[in-house]
Scaffold this motif. Structure first.
Motif, PDB file in Angstrom:
ATOM      1  N   ALA A 140       0.824  -1.296  -0.183  1.00 16.39           N
ATOM      2  CA  ALA A 140       0.018   0.003   0.295  1.00 16.39           C
ATOM      3  C   ALA A 140       1.044   1.268  -0.086  1.00 16.39           C
ATOM      4  O   ALA A 140       0.675   2.366  -0.535  1.00 16.39           O
ATOM      5  CB  ALA A 140      -0.943  -0.080   1.171  1.00 16.39           C
ATOM      6  N   THR A 141       2.197   1.163   0.587  1.00 18.88           N
ATOM      7  CA  THR A 141       3.001   2.153   0.560  1.00 18.88           C
ATOM      8  C   THR A 141       3.417   2.648  -0.883  1.00 18.88           C
ATOM      9  O   THR A 141       3.625   4.028  -0.842  1.00 18.88           O
ATOM     10  CB  THR A 141       4.155   2.046   1.414  1.00 18.88           C
ATOM     11  OG1 THR A 141       4.739   0.756   1.088  1.00 18.88           O
ATOM     12  CG2 THR A 141       3.732   1.827   2.937  1.00 18.88           C
ATOM     13  N   ALA A 142       3.547   1.798  -1.665  1.00 20.77           N
ATOM     14  CA  ALA A 142       3.635   2.331  -3.284  1.00 20.77           C
ATOM     15  C   ALA A 142       2.750   2.961  -3.814  1.00 20.77           C
ATOM     16  O   ALA A 142       2.946   3.986  -4.500  1.00 20.77           O
ATOM     17  CB  ALA A 142       4.212   0.977  -3.800  1.00 20.77           C
ATOM     18  N   ALA A 143       1.494   2.400  -3.621  1.00 22.32           N
ATOM     19  CA  ALA A 143       0.401   3.296  -3.978  1.00 22.32           C
ATOM     20  C   ALA A 143       0.160   4.597  -3.511  1.00 22.32           C
ATOM     21  O   ALA A 143      -0.027   5.549  -4.067  1.00 22.32           O
ATOM     22  CB  ALA A 143      -1.106   2.535  -3.811  1.00 22.32           C
ATOM     23  N   ALA A 144       0.448   4.738  -2.285  1.00 19.93           N
ATOM     24  CA  ALA A 144       0.544   5.963  -1.624  1.00 19.93           C
ATOM     25  C   ALA A 144       1.549   7.149  -1.940  1.00 19.93           C
ATOM     26  O   ALA A 144       1.226   8.226  -2.205  1.00 19.93           O
ATOM     27  CB  ALA A 144       0.798   5.706  -0.076  1.00 19.93           C
ATOM     28  N   LYS A 145       2.619   6.491  -2.488  1.00 18.72           N
ATOM     29  CA  LYS A 145       3.818   7.463  -2.926  1.00 18.72           C
ATOM     30  C   LYS A 145       2.936   7.838  -4.339  1.00 18.72           C
ATOM     31  O   LYS A 145       3.336   9.219  -4.804  1.00 18.72           O
ATOM     32  CB  LYS A 145       4.891   6.770  -3.383  1.00 18.72           C
ATOM     33  CG  LYS A 145       5.870   6.556  -1.931  1.00 18.72           C
ATOM     34  CD  LYS A 145       6.940   5.911  -2.155  1.00 18.72           C
ATOM     35  CE  LYS A 145       7.898   5.589  -0.998  1.00 18.72           C
ATOM     36  NZ  LYS A 145       7.351   5.486   0.294  1.00 18.72           N
ATOM     37  N   VAL A 146       2.424   7.213  -5.267  1.00 21.76           N
ATOM     38  CA  VAL A 146       1.979   7.569  -6.547  1.00 21.76           C
ATOM     39  C   VAL A 146       0.767   8.513  -6.263  1.00 21.76           C
ATOM     40  O   VAL A 146       0.754   9.667  -6.847  1.00 21.76           O
ATOM     41  CB  VAL A 146       1.399   6.422  -7.110  1.00 21.76           C
ATOM     42  CG1 VAL A 146       0.617   7.016  -8.537  1.00 21.76           C
ATOM     43  CG2 VAL A 146       2.244   5.394  -7.541  1.00 21.76           C
TER      44      VAL A 146
END
Length: 293
Positions: A233-239
């Motif tokens: 989920a952290t990768a999506a949050a960065k986007v």
């Protein structure tokens, strides 16, 4: 955009209890925003609360909750402007169209579309004043509708249409509208969707169970398999944070390799798509059950 270290701007994130919403709230707070993080229960807010994160009770289907959010935004004690609204709240169930009761259809649209629109309408005057941004969290299901994803995909197709119209309506007043299209992301949402789907399977008639039991099993097994290798989920949050802060954001951001590939599939002929999706599902069917051809 340059932010001061004092959280000089507000960001509103709906559906922030877990998964992408919670990760987005933390990422935006890390970047200097003061985040109003919408949660449905006090314990979820307590778990999320931290520097730059202020949980607010927000069920987007409850008008009183939305009014309370706007009172908080307009009455900010520090006079901070709203830079972004991140519409993340959603529910999902993997179930065939025939077996999904009409009241469940209404509930899914209430959460995944009408609630999103209600929040947009409420926050929009503040976003227009600040020339802020609307970030709508869609899905690869907003581009293609696979078997047993019909209800969920219908809401996401509709959210994509709303986003396109809204972007064109607000261009003259400087409010950007951005769509995020996650593919396989490791969140709690999948587990909830499978649980919901299991309950719906148990309510099927014998005829429906014969028609769709294997399909629902295969769809859920495929989803679990793809999600295990999906992004955190952290990768999506960065986007999402990039969409909030970029000087000239794109209109759409796919999240993950799967999303980047699937977004081009609608350009293929329908029958070709049907065969591709059927072939991908076949290995996940239990032995002896009816399979997609």
């Amino acid at each position: 955009m340059t932010l001061s270290p004092e959280g000089s701007e507000l960001a509103v994130v709906t559906g922030a209890s877990t998964g992408i919403g919670a990760a987005t709230a933390r990422e935006l707070a890390r970047r200097g925003f003061h985040v109003l993080a919408g949660v449905r229960r006090e314990p979820d807010g307590d778990a999320l609360r931290g520097p730059g994160i202020e949980p607010v009770i927000l069920d987007i289907t409850e008008p009183d909750h939305i009014r309370a959010l706007i009172t908080r935004v307009d009455g900010d004690p520090h006079g901070r402007a709203v830079r972004a609204l991140v519409n993340n709240a959603a529910i999902q169930a993997n179930v065939p169209i025939e077996a999904f009761a009409i009241d469940q259809w209404r509930r899914m649209f209430e959460v995944n579309l009408f609630g999103q629109v209600a929040v947009i309408q409420a926050v929009l005057p503040a976003l227009i004043r600040s020339r802020g941004r609307v970030i709508n969290i869609s899905s690869v299901g907003g581009k293609v509708a696979m078997a047993a994803y019909g209800p969920y995909a219908a809401t996401k197709f509709a959210l994509e249409a709303v986003s396109d119209a809204l972007r064109r309506e607000l261009a003259a007043v400087g409010v950007e509208v951005v769509v995020i299209q996650p593919g396989a992301v490791r969140t709690e949402m999948l587990g909830r969707a499978i649980t919901a789907g299991g309950g719906l399977v148990s309510a099927m008639t014998p005829e429906q169970l014969q028609r769709y039991g294997g399909l629902v099993h295969a769809v859920n097994a495929q989803a679990v398999s793809s999600t295990r290798s999906g992004l955190p989920a952290t990768a999506a949050a960065k986007v999402i944070a990039k969409a909030v802060t970029a000087r000239r954001p794109r209109t759409r951001y796919p999240v993950g390799r799967e999303a980047a590939m699937i977004r081009w599939l609608p350009f293929l002929p329908d029958r070709v798509l049907d065969r591709i999706f059927a072939a991908a599902l076949r290995p996940h069917f239990p032995e002896g059950t009816r399979r997609i051809r």
